[in-house]
Structures are given as structure tokens and as C-alpha cells.
Design a protein around this motif. Structure first.
Motif, PDB file in Angstrom:
ATOM      1  N   GLU A 114      -0.039  26.490  25.834  1.00 46.27           N
ATOM      2  CA  GLU A 114      -0.850  24.719  25.650  1.00 46.27           C
ATOM      3  C   GLU A 114      -2.233  24.259  25.105  1.00 46.27           C
ATOM      4  OE1 GLU A 114       0.651  22.018  29.007  1.00 46.27           O
ATOM      5  OE2 GLU A 114       2.389  23.081  28.479  1.00 46.27           O
ATOM      6  N   ASP A 115      -2.928  25.320  25.744  1.00 41.76           N
ATOM      7  CA  ASP A 115      -4.404  24.929  25.244  1.00 41.76           C
ATOM      8  C   ASP A 115      -4.881  26.177  23.992  1.00 41.76           C
ATOM      9  OD1 ASP A 115      -5.060  24.106  27.745  1.00 41.76           O
ATOM     10  OD2 ASP A 115      -5.308  25.775  28.884  1.00 41.76           O
ATOM     11  N   GLY A 116      -4.133  26.803  23.153  1.00 39.29           N
ATOM     12  CA  GLY A 116      -4.089  27.397  22.590  1.00 39.29           C
ATOM     13  C   GLY A 116      -3.712  28.647  22.888  1.00 39.29           C
ATOM     14  N   PRO A 117      -4.011  29.957  21.453  1.00 34.76           N
ATOM     15  CA  PRO A 117      -3.637  30.976  21.248  1.00 34.76           C
ATOM     16  C   PRO A 117      -4.651  32.000  22.222  1.00 34.76           C
ATOM     17  CG  PRO A 117      -4.730  30.314  19.382  1.00 34.76           C
ATOM     18  CD  PRO A 117      -4.810  29.547  19.672  1.00 34.76           C
ATOM     19  N   PRO A 118      -4.159  33.295  22.601  1.00 31.06           N
ATOM     20  CA  PRO A 118      -5.380  33.897  23.265  1.00 31.06           C
ATOM     21  C   PRO A 118      -6.325  34.719  22.655  1.00 31.06           C
ATOM     22  CG  PRO A 118      -3.260  35.129  22.386  1.00 31.06           C
ATOM     23  CD  PRO A 118      -2.782  34.288  22.473  1.00 31.06           C
ATOM     24  N   GLU A 119      -6.352  34.415  21.227  1.00 23.23           N
ATOM     25  CA  GLU A 119      -7.593  34.705  21.073  1.00 23.23           C
ATOM     26  C   GLU A 119      -8.836  33.419  20.928  1.00 23.23           C
ATOM     27  OE1 GLU A 119      -5.064  33.858  17.929  1.00 23.23           O
ATOM     28  OE2 GLU A 119      -5.078  35.007  19.261  1.00 23.23           O
ATOM     29  N   LEU A 120      -8.102  32.102  21.479  1.00 21.57           N
ATOM     30  CA  LEU A 120      -9.539  31.148  21.438  1.00 21.57           C
ATOM     31  C   LEU A 120     -10.079  31.169  22.526  1.00 21.57           C
ATOM     32  CD1 LEU A 120      -8.051  27.470  20.534  1.00 21.57           C
ATOM     33  CD2 LEU A 120     -10.021  27.928  22.152  1.00 21.57           C
ATOM     34  N   LEU A 121     -10.875  31.525  22.238  1.00 22.81           N
ATOM     35  CA  LEU A 121     -11.695  31.758  23.506  1.00 22.81           C
ATOM     36  C   LEU A 121     -12.953  30.890  24.598  1.00 22.81           C
ATOM     37  CD1 LEU A 121     -13.525  34.309  25.274  1.00 22.81           C
ATOM     38  CD2 LEU A 121     -15.164  34.568  23.837  1.00 22.81           C
ATOM     39  N   PHE A 122     -13.295  29.749  23.645  1.00 25.18           N
ATOM     40  CA  PHE A 122     -14.239  28.696  24.181  1.00 25.18           C
ATOM     41  C   PHE A 122     -14.369  27.589  23.007  1.00 25.18           C
ATOM     42  CE2 PHE A 122     -17.971  26.798  24.309  1.00 25.18           C
ATOM     43  CZ  PHE A 122     -17.417  26.002  25.795  1.00 25.18           C
ATOM     44  N   MET A 123     -14.225  26.651  23.693  1.00 24.61           N
ATOM     45  CA  MET A 123     -14.334  25.529  22.079  1.00 24.61           C
ATOM     46  C   MET A 123     -15.298  24.646  23.038  1.00 24.61           C
ATOM     47  SD  MET A 123     -11.621  22.968  21.386  1.00 24.61           S
ATOM     48  CE  MET A 123     -10.388  23.451  20.625  1.00 24.61           C
ATOM     49  N   HIS A 124     -16.465  24.323  22.064  1.00 25.48           N
ATOM     50  CA  HIS A 124     -17.776  23.424  21.997  1.00 25.48           C
ATOM     51  C   HIS A 124     -17.546  21.657  21.602  1.00 25.48           C
ATOM     52  CE1 HIS A 124     -21.794  22.500  22.519  1.00 25.48           C
ATOM     53  NE2 HIS A 124     -21.512  22.127  20.862  1.00 25.48           N
ATOM     54  N   GLY A 125     -17.209  20.928  22.146  1.00 25.30           N
ATOM     55  CA  GLY A 125     -17.469  19.765  21.514  1.00 25.30           C
ATOM     56  C   GLY A 125     -18.267  18.915  22.767  1.00 25.30           C
TER      57      GLY A 125
END
Length: 433
Positions: A369-380
């Protein structure tokens, strides 16, 4: 009668904007609350005018008696005609990597994590300003001579400045005096890349649908205005980005609103078509980034909200699509020290780190639900469209990002998040539990 039908469209737009702004503000508050646990470092500075461009200079100055080092940044201004524009060199003091981070060291009033009681020393400070003709669409220093800086202008011209030839503050407050003017583009552009292999060679891409190659070594005191050595017309729409291949001095790539990724070999005489061409996305292609550790891997990003990965040995077949942004993806950069890590920025106010080594890993439904496995980090940390960002070449995982909210941020993701990618590094014995 239905109220919606009677409602003034302008008023409706204003109401919708109020709702959007409220959502953005709430998301930012949540990010700010969680920031101490997500980052080892955040330094946030408000600029007088937003910058569309940012790049770390290659040097780093250590101070033996201090707990920080000095880094330099290249930025510009975008004043929308309301003030003089400048090409600017800034200094920022970044704390030396601590052995451990205590979230309680978060300074809420300054919106900083990882401060070192440096007072005003740790603030971003403009050291040099050079008057620029119109806003600075993009600025990049020449890798072989970092004092030489090329800029893309709103009128289509490309300017080259030698910052050692200019005082720290301009003598003429409104007069732009570049060392060179490169004339030829009929419209403005954002594609700009120095050749890392051949000193003085510069590539530009423009809204006039052309890519131009320049040789700045042709400059003389008597001839400060240069024409392009070669003009390429292989695209049929706006050229958004250009990039040299990191290992081959004769190859460069370009991407366009015509939705294609094209690879040019400068040894061929035909300037009307590419050696390799693929329709890369379902919408405009905004940027291109060759993996510096690979002969073959290249990434593209698009207005279709995705990032695509390609192998030059079989460019007709897309390797993988990275899905996670909610708006146009407008920036791409490979990590300088971790070859599987790619960063992308977007009009959705986010910067995402992707770890390609995690593609295909199994996930729990909750993680998915938080994204695909390769999505490591999201800067907000930004409240408006991200304009540009750059990895620090000297301090691993340190990044600078600039957005249309006038903020420029220097930040480093917590080791607890990116630690898997750094597991080869030796951990001091006293830090082991």
C-alpha cells in the motif's frame, strides 16, 4: 436553480485552491512532526526569490577546529520580471557526520535536524552574485574548470561566466556582463550539459526543437559571441533535456515533448536522425540520466508520472517502470556512490529515492500500500513544485533540493532507512549492541 451552475468559475477556482492549500499545509505539518526520525540532517533556508536550478560545487573545506565543513552551491533566481536576476554562489556549513543521531536534537524553531550549535554559521549564505539577463533556467559548471558556468536564458541565449572575473557583488547593479554569449536557439530551453570527456564542449536543448553543440574554446577577447558548431534536428517538438554518456565521449542522449528518447553518435554526419530512438513514454519526456557506473543503463522521466529504465543494448524494450509520483516527473539523478539508487523529483512536491536492487522483492499487502518494493524513501519537505535537486559529491546521501516555495533544503536521510544500501560499510564496534 442549482448553486453550482450559478457559481462564478473564478470563485470556484479560488475555493478549490483554498482546499488544495489546506491539504498541502496539513501534509507538511505531518512531515515536520516526523522529520526528526526520518533524517540525520535538515537545513532549510528561505531564499528571497526561488531558484530553478541548483548544483553542488565539487569542493569541500574541512575545519579542523570545527564540527562542520563548508560546501558551496550554485543557484539562480526567478523573479518573474519583478527584480534583477542573479547567478549566485552560496556557502552552507554542514555538520560532520556524527556517530549517532538523537531525535531530541531537533530544533523546531529553526526546522533543523542535526544542528551543531553553529548559530548563524550553519545558514546558507550568498557569497557572490552576478547579474543575469532574465531568470536562470538552468546553470551548470564545467567539470574540468568549475569556475566556468554556463546558463540557459529565457530569451534562448546561453551565457558563460567565469566567476573569478566578477566581484562578489556586481559593480553595475543591472548590467549583465558574461564572458561569452552563445547565440543560435530561437526559443528558451532547459537542456544543458557540459561534456565530461572534452573540455569546453557544451550541449543545449531548446523549445525550438533543436539540440546544439558548442565549443567554448573558440572564445577570444575580440569574439565573445559564439555560434553552434553543430545543430541537431532529430526531434519534432520541444527538447527538454540533454546528457552526455558517462563513459563514451561520442554519445549523448536527448528527450523531448515528442515522447522519444534518442541517442546520437557525434561521429555520424547525419544531424537529422538519431542512432537509437524509442517512444519512451505516453506523454512528454522531461529528463534523461545515464547511470555513471554502467555502459548501458539510462533512465527517463515523463509527464506521464513515471520513470522508465532502459538498456542501450536493446533500447526498444523498456526494462522497468517506476511508479510512485502523482504528477509530472521533472528531475532525475543517479546516486554518485550507490549505483542502484536513483532519485526523481516531481511537480507533486516530492523527491523519491528508488533502489533498483529491490525490484521484484516480495511485499506484505500492508507494505504494498505504501508503494513498490523499490521505493526507498519519499522526501516531503516542500510545499510547491520541486525545481531542481542534486546529490552532494563529497558526503554520501546528502542532497540539496529547491522548490517554487522559495525554500532550498540540504538534507540527509536517516541511516536507519538507507542502511541496507550501506551495509557493506564497516560499523564501529562500539556502535554494535
Amino acid at each position: 436553480m442549482d448553486d453550482d451552475i450559478d457559481m462564478d468559475p473564478t470563485f470556484r477556482d479560488q475555493e478549490e485552491q483554498i482546499v488544495v492549500d489546506k491539504i498541502i499545509n496539513e501534509e507538511y505539518k505531518i512531515w515536520k512532526k516526523n522529520a526528526p526520525f526520518l533524517y540525520d540532517l535538515i537545513l532549510s533556508s528561505a531564499l528571497e526569490w526561488p531558484t530553478l536550478t541548483t548544483q553542488w560545487f565539487p569542493d569541500k573545506i574541512s575545519h579542523p577546529d570545527k564540527s562542520f565543513s563548508t560546501h558551496r552551491l550554485l543557484i539562480g533566481t526567478h523573479t518573474s520580471g519583478n527584480d534583477t536576476n542573479y547567478l549566485q554562489m552560496a556557502e552552507v556549513q554542514l555538520p560532520n557526520p556524527p556517530s549517532e543521531k538523537d531525535p531530541r536534537k531537533y530544533d523546531e524553531s529553526r526546522e533543523e535536524v542535526g544542528g551543531y550549535a553553529g548559530g548563524s554559521e550553519c545558514r546558507l549564505q550568498i557569497q557572490q552574485r552576478i547579474v543575469h539577463e532574465g531568470e536562470v533556467n538552468k546553470a551548470r559548471y564545467q567539470p574540468q574548470k568549475p569556475d566556468l558556468i554556463a546558463t540557459m536564458c529565457a530569451d534562448g541565449n546561453v551565457l558563460v561566466f567565469d566567476k573569478t572575473k566578477h566581484p562578489l557583488q556586481p559593480l553595475h547593479p543591472t548590467k549583465c556582463i558574461p564572458e561569452m554569449t552563445l547565440k543560435g536557439h530561437e526559443r528558451e530551453g532547459y537542456g544543458l550539459a557540459w561534456n565530461p570527456h572534452k573540455e569546453g564542449h557544451l550541449l543545449t536543448g531548446s523549445e525550438d526543437s533543436t539540440v546544439k553543440l558548442w565549443d567554448t574554446r573558440a572564445w577570444t577577447r575580440a569574439n565573445r559571441t559564439l555560434s553552434a558548431t553543430t545543430t541537431y534536428t532529430h526531434h519534432t517538438a520541444i527538447v527538454n533535456d540533454v546528457s552526455y554518456h558517462p563513459l563514451s565521449e561520442t554519445l549523448f542522449g536527448s528527450v523531448s515533448d515528442d515522447r522519444t528518447l534518442q541517442i546520437i553518435d557525434t561521429r555520424t554526419d547525419d544531424t537529422t536522425k538519431a542512432s537509437y530512438k524509442v517512444t519512451a513514454h505516453s506523454d512528454a519526456v522531461n529528463c534523461i540520466a545515464f547511470n555513471p557506473a554502467s555502459d548501458y543503463v539510462v533512465a527517463t522521466a515523463s509527464a506521464d508520472k513515471t520513470v522508465a529504465l532502459w538498456d542501450l543494448r536493446n533500447i526498444k524494450l523498456k526494462l522497468h517502470s517506476l511508479v510512485g509520483h502523482n504528477a509530472d516527473v521533472n528531475g532525475l539523478s543517479w546516486h554518485p556512490h550507490e549505483e542502484s539508487v536513483l532519485a526523481s523529483s516531481s511537480a507533486d512536491r516530492r523527491i523519491i529515492f528508488w533502489d533498483l536492487s529491490r525490484i521484484g522483492e516480495e511485499q506484505t499487502p500492508e507494505d504494498a500500500e505504501d508503494g513498490p518494493p523499490e521505493l526507498l524513501f519519499m522526501h516531503g519537505g516542500h510545499t510547491n513544485r520541486v525545481s531542481d535537486f542534486a546529490w552532494n559529491p563529497n558526503d554520501p546521501w546528502v542532497m540539496v533540493s529547491a522548490a517554487e516555495d522559495n525554500l532550498i533544503q540540504c538534507w540527509k536521510v536517516s541511516n536507519t532507512i538507507v542502511g541496507k544500501d550501506m551495509e557493506d560499510e564497516e560499523i564501529p564496534e562500539h556502535e554494535l549492541e
